[in-house]
Design a protein around this motif. Structure first.
Motif, PDB file in Angstrom:
ATOM      1  N   ASP A  56       4.358   2.783  11.803  1.00 44.99           N
ATOM      2  CA  ASP A  56       3.906   4.124  10.391  1.00 44.99           C
ATOM      3  C   ASP A  56       4.304   4.918  10.894  1.00 44.99           C
ATOM      4  OD1 ASP A  56       2.616   6.680   9.426  1.00 44.99           O
ATOM      5  OD2 ASP A  56       0.922   6.963  10.490  1.00 44.99           O
ATOM      6  N   ALA A  57       4.531   5.090  12.927  1.00 43.78           N
ATOM      7  CA  ALA A  57       5.520   6.306  14.007  1.00 43.78           C
ATOM      8  C   ALA A  57       6.670   5.833  12.591  1.00 43.78           C
ATOM      9  CB  ALA A  57       5.666   6.583  14.524  1.00 43.78           C
ATOM     10  N   LEU A  64      12.234  13.604   5.515  1.00 48.80           N
ATOM     11  CA  LEU A  64      12.817  14.676   6.460  1.00 48.80           C
ATOM     12  C   LEU A  64      11.396  15.796   6.730  1.00 48.80           C
ATOM     13  CD1 LEU A  64      14.588  15.484   3.600  1.00 48.80           C
ATOM     14  CD2 LEU A  64      15.303  14.725   5.544  1.00 48.80           C
ATOM     15  N   HIS A  65       9.949  14.932   5.786  1.00 46.96           N
ATOM     16  CA  HIS A  65       8.792  15.781   6.598  1.00 46.96           C
ATOM     17  C   HIS A  65       7.824  14.877   6.542  1.00 46.96           C
ATOM     18  CE1 HIS A  65      11.031  20.280   5.887  1.00 46.96           C
ATOM     19  NE2 HIS A  65      10.812  19.188   4.552  1.00 46.96           N
ATOM     20  N   GLY A  66       7.333  15.289   7.277  1.00 46.44           N
ATOM     21  CA  GLY A  66       6.067  14.073   8.077  1.00 46.44           C
ATOM     22  C   GLY A  66       4.334  14.188   7.423  1.00 46.44           C
ATOM     23  N   ASP A  67       4.400  14.989   6.256  1.00 50.89           N
ATOM     24  CA  ASP A  67       3.159  15.753   5.333  1.00 50.89           C
ATOM     25  C   ASP A  67       3.849  15.095   3.938  1.00 50.89           C
ATOM     26  OD1 ASP A  67       5.139  17.935   4.844  1.00 50.89           O
ATOM     27  OD2 ASP A  67       4.006  19.705   5.276  1.00 50.89           O
ATOM     28  N   GLN A  68       4.642  14.983   3.620  1.00 47.56           N
ATOM     29  CA  GLN A  68       5.134  14.243   2.470  1.00 47.56           C
ATOM     30  C   GLN A  68       3.661  12.936   2.252  1.00 47.56           C
ATOM     31  OE1 GLN A  68       8.449  12.901   1.955  1.00 47.56           O
ATOM     32  NE2 GLN A  68       9.567  14.596   2.279  1.00 47.56           N
ATOM     33  N   PRO A  69       3.533  12.723   0.359  1.00 48.64           N
ATOM     34  CA  PRO A  69       1.988  12.253   0.739  1.00 48.64           C
ATOM     35  C   PRO A  69       2.792  10.556   1.316  1.00 48.64           C
ATOM     36  CG  PRO A  69       2.520  13.537  -1.143  1.00 48.64           C
ATOM     37  CD  PRO A  69       3.991  13.661  -0.453  1.00 48.64           C
ATOM     38  N   PRO A  70       3.448  10.018   0.628  1.00 43.08           N
ATOM     39  CA  PRO A  70       4.183   8.702   0.865  1.00 43.08           C
ATOM     40  C   PRO A  70       3.946   8.564   2.755  1.00 43.08           C
ATOM     41  CG  PRO A  70       6.543   9.089   0.189  1.00 43.08           C
ATOM     42  CD  PRO A  70       4.943  10.727   0.286  1.00 43.08           C
ATOM     43  N   ALA A  71       4.022   8.980   3.955  1.00 43.22           N
ATOM     44  CA  ALA A  71       3.203   9.520   5.010  1.00 43.22           C
ATOM     45  C   ALA A  71       2.066   9.094   5.017  1.00 43.22           C
ATOM     46  CB  ALA A  71       4.119  10.276   5.609  1.00 43.22           C
ATOM     47  N   LEU A  72       1.512  10.468   4.891  1.00 42.62           N
ATOM     48  CA  LEU A  72       0.162  10.872   4.323  1.00 42.62           C
ATOM     49  C   LEU A  72      -0.822   9.385   3.708  1.00 42.62           C
ATOM     50  CD1 LEU A  72      -0.525  14.032   3.355  1.00 42.62           C
ATOM     51  CD2 LEU A  72      -0.902  13.542   5.819  1.00 42.62           C
ATOM     52  N   HIS A  73      -0.500   8.471   2.879  1.00 47.52           N
ATOM     53  CA  HIS A  73      -1.121   7.318   2.282  1.00 47.52           C
ATOM     54  C   HIS A  73      -1.112   6.259   3.779  1.00 47.52           C
ATOM     55  CE1 HIS A  73      -2.760   8.278  -1.105  1.00 47.52           C
ATOM     56  NE2 HIS A  73      -1.474   8.872  -1.957  1.00 47.52           N
ATOM     57  N   VAL A 125      -0.205  12.588  -5.152  1.00 50.34           N
ATOM     58  CA  VAL A 125      -1.672  13.126  -4.197  1.00 50.34           C
ATOM     59  C   VAL A 125      -1.986  12.397  -3.453  1.00 50.34           C
ATOM     60  CG1 VAL A 125      -3.913  12.914  -5.428  1.00 50.34           C
ATOM     61  CG2 VAL A 125      -2.683  12.675  -6.701  1.00 50.34           C
ATOM     62  N   PRO A 126      -2.314  13.845  -2.304  1.00 51.39           N
ATOM     63  CA  PRO A 126      -3.022  12.283  -0.507  1.00 51.39           C
ATOM     64  C   PRO A 126      -3.296  11.690  -1.192  1.00 51.39           C
ATOM     65  CG  PRO A 126      -3.007  15.450  -1.184  1.00 51.39           C
ATOM     66  CD  PRO A 126      -1.943  14.263  -2.324  1.00 51.39           C
ATOM     67  N   THR A 180      -1.128  20.551   9.939  1.00 49.22           N
ATOM     68  CA  THR A 180      -2.169  20.421  11.302  1.00 49.22           C
ATOM     69  C   THR A 180      -1.302  19.031  12.205  1.00 49.22           C
ATOM     70  OG1 THR A 180      -3.812  21.161  11.462  1.00 49.22           O
ATOM     71  CG2 THR A 180      -4.083  19.488  12.817  1.00 49.22           C
ATOM     72  N   ARG A 181      -1.414  18.289  11.259  1.00 48.56           N
ATOM     73  CA  ARG A 181      -0.900  16.791  11.756  1.00 48.56           C
ATOM     74  C   ARG A 181      -0.634  16.054  12.410  1.00 48.56           C
ATOM     75  NH1 ARG A 181       0.845  12.967   8.680  1.00 48.56           N
ATOM     76  NH2 ARG A 181       2.648  12.567  10.215  1.00 48.56           N
ATOM     77  N   ALA A 182      -2.479  16.040  12.630  1.00 47.01           N
ATOM     78  CA  ALA A 182      -2.906  15.574  14.514  1.00 47.01           C
ATOM     79  C   ALA A 182      -2.838  14.701  14.305  1.00 47.01           C
ATOM     80  CB  ALA A 182      -4.253  16.167  14.464  1.00 47.01           C
ATOM     81  N   ALA A 183      -2.708  13.700  13.251  1.00 46.47           N
ATOM     82  CA  ALA A 183      -2.525  12.308  13.528  1.00 46.47           C
ATOM     83  C   ALA A 183      -1.087  11.688  13.765  1.00 46.47           C
ATOM     84  CB  ALA A 183      -1.982  11.576  11.549  1.00 46.47           C
ATOM     85  N   SER A 184      -0.281  12.581  14.199  1.00 47.67           N
ATOM     86  CA  SER A 184       1.337  12.236  15.096  1.00 47.67           C
ATOM     87  C   SER A 184       1.026  12.048  16.302  1.00 47.67           C
ATOM     88  CB  SER A 184       1.922  13.602  14.906  1.00 47.67           C
ATOM     89  OG  SER A 184       2.437  14.096  13.431  1.00 47.67           O
ATOM     90  N   PHE A 185      -0.039  12.744  16.906  1.00 48.14           N
ATOM     91  CA  PHE A 185      -1.042  12.704  18.323  1.00 48.14           C
ATOM     92  C   PHE A 185      -1.690  11.512  18.473  1.00 48.14           C
ATOM     93  CE2 PHE A 185      -0.316  16.269  17.467  1.00 48.14           C
ATOM     94  CZ  PHE A 185       1.357  17.263  18.618  1.00 48.14           C
TER      95      PHE A 185
END
Length: 215
Positions: A56-57, A64-73, A125-126, A180-185
Motif C-alpha cells: 500500500d505504501a 501524484l496525490h495520496g488522497d485520491q480514491p484509489p489510494a484511500l481504498h 467514491v472513497p 489528515t492522511r493519518a494512515a500514512s503514519f
C-alpha cells in the motif's frame, strides 16, 4: 502527507516501505520460531498484514496525490488486515486453532467485499464502510490494547494501537478531515512496535535462567 513538504513525501514513503519490509522479515523469523505451535497462524497473518501495508505504501509512491480514491481504498484494504493477527490470536488454542483461521479469513473477506463492491460501482467514491464494521474494528483494536497493557509488551502495544488507529482513522470515521492522511503514519508505527516487541521477547529469552544455570 500535509505535515511534510511535498519534496520529502517520496523519501518518507521509501523509509516507511523499508520499515515495513523490516517488520515483515521480523514476523517471518518469528513465524519460523513458533512453527508447529498455535502461534504460527497469528505470525503468518502478521506477515500478510505487513506485506499488504508495505505494498500500500509503495502504491502511494505511484500516485501524484495520496488522497485520491484509489489510494484511500488501498489504505482501507491494507488497514483491515491489521485486525487479522489479533483475531487469529483469540483462537490460538487447540483443537480449534486451524479451523479458526477460516473465521479470520471470512472476516477479512467480508470487510474487503463491501469495499471492492462499492469501488467497482463507482471508483471515484472513497471507502465508506458500514458503521457496524467500524465499531467492530474499533472494539478489536481497543481489546488488543487492553489485553497487552498489563504485560511487558505494554509499550509495544501502545505503539501498535496508535498505528492501527492511524491506519483506520480516515476510513472508519468520516468526521475526520479528508486531508489528515493519518494512515500514512500507521505503517511506521506498527513496524516499530513489532521491532520493539521482538527486542522485548529476545531480552526475556536471553535473560531467563535455566535450571542448569545454577549448577
Amino acid at each position: 502527507m500535509p505535515f511534510f513538504p511535498e519534496s520529502s513525501r517520496d523519501l518518507l514513503l521509501v523509509i516507511f516501505c523499508l520499515l515495513g519490509i523490516a517488520a515483515t522479515i521480523v514476523c517471518l523469523v518469528g513465524w519460523r520460531h513458533v512453527r508447529g505451535t498455535t502461534f504460527a497462524a497469528p505470525a503468518a497473518w502478521a506477515v500478510f498484514s505487513f506485506t499488504a501495508l508495505t505494498i500500500d505504501a509503495a502504491y502511494s509512491l505511484t500516485l501524484l496525490h495520496g488522497d485520491q480514491p484509489p489510494a484511500l481504498h488501498a489504505d482501507y484494504l491494507a488497514g483491515m488486515t491489521t485486525l487479522a493477527p489479533f483475531v487469529a490470536l483469540l483462537g490460538a488454542k487447540r483443537p480449534q486453532d486451524r479451523a479458526w483461521q477460516f473465521i479470520v479469513a471470512s472476516l477479512l473477506g467480508l470487510l474487503a467485499f463491501q469495499d471492492l463492491r462499492s469501488w467497482s460501482l463507482d471508483p471515484s467514491v472513497p471507502p465508506a464502510p458500514h458503521a457496524a464494521w467500524c465499531w467492530l474494528a474499533t472494539g478489536l483494536v481497543v481489546m488488543q490494547l487492553l489485553n497487552y497493557l498489563p504485560t511487558r509488551y505494554a509499550s509495544a502495544a501502545c505503539m501498535a494501537f496508535l498505528g492501527q488507529v492511524s491506519v483506520l482513522l480516515n476510513v472508519c470515521f468520516p468526521f475526520v478531515p479528508d486531508d489528515t492522511r493519518a494512515a500514512s503514519f500507521g505503517l511506521p508505527l506498527l513496524a516499530v512496535s513489532t521491532l520493539l516487541a521482538a527486542v522485548l521477547t529476545r531480552r526475556r529469552t536471553f535473560g531467563r535462567r535455566e535450571p542448569e544455570d545454577g549448577i
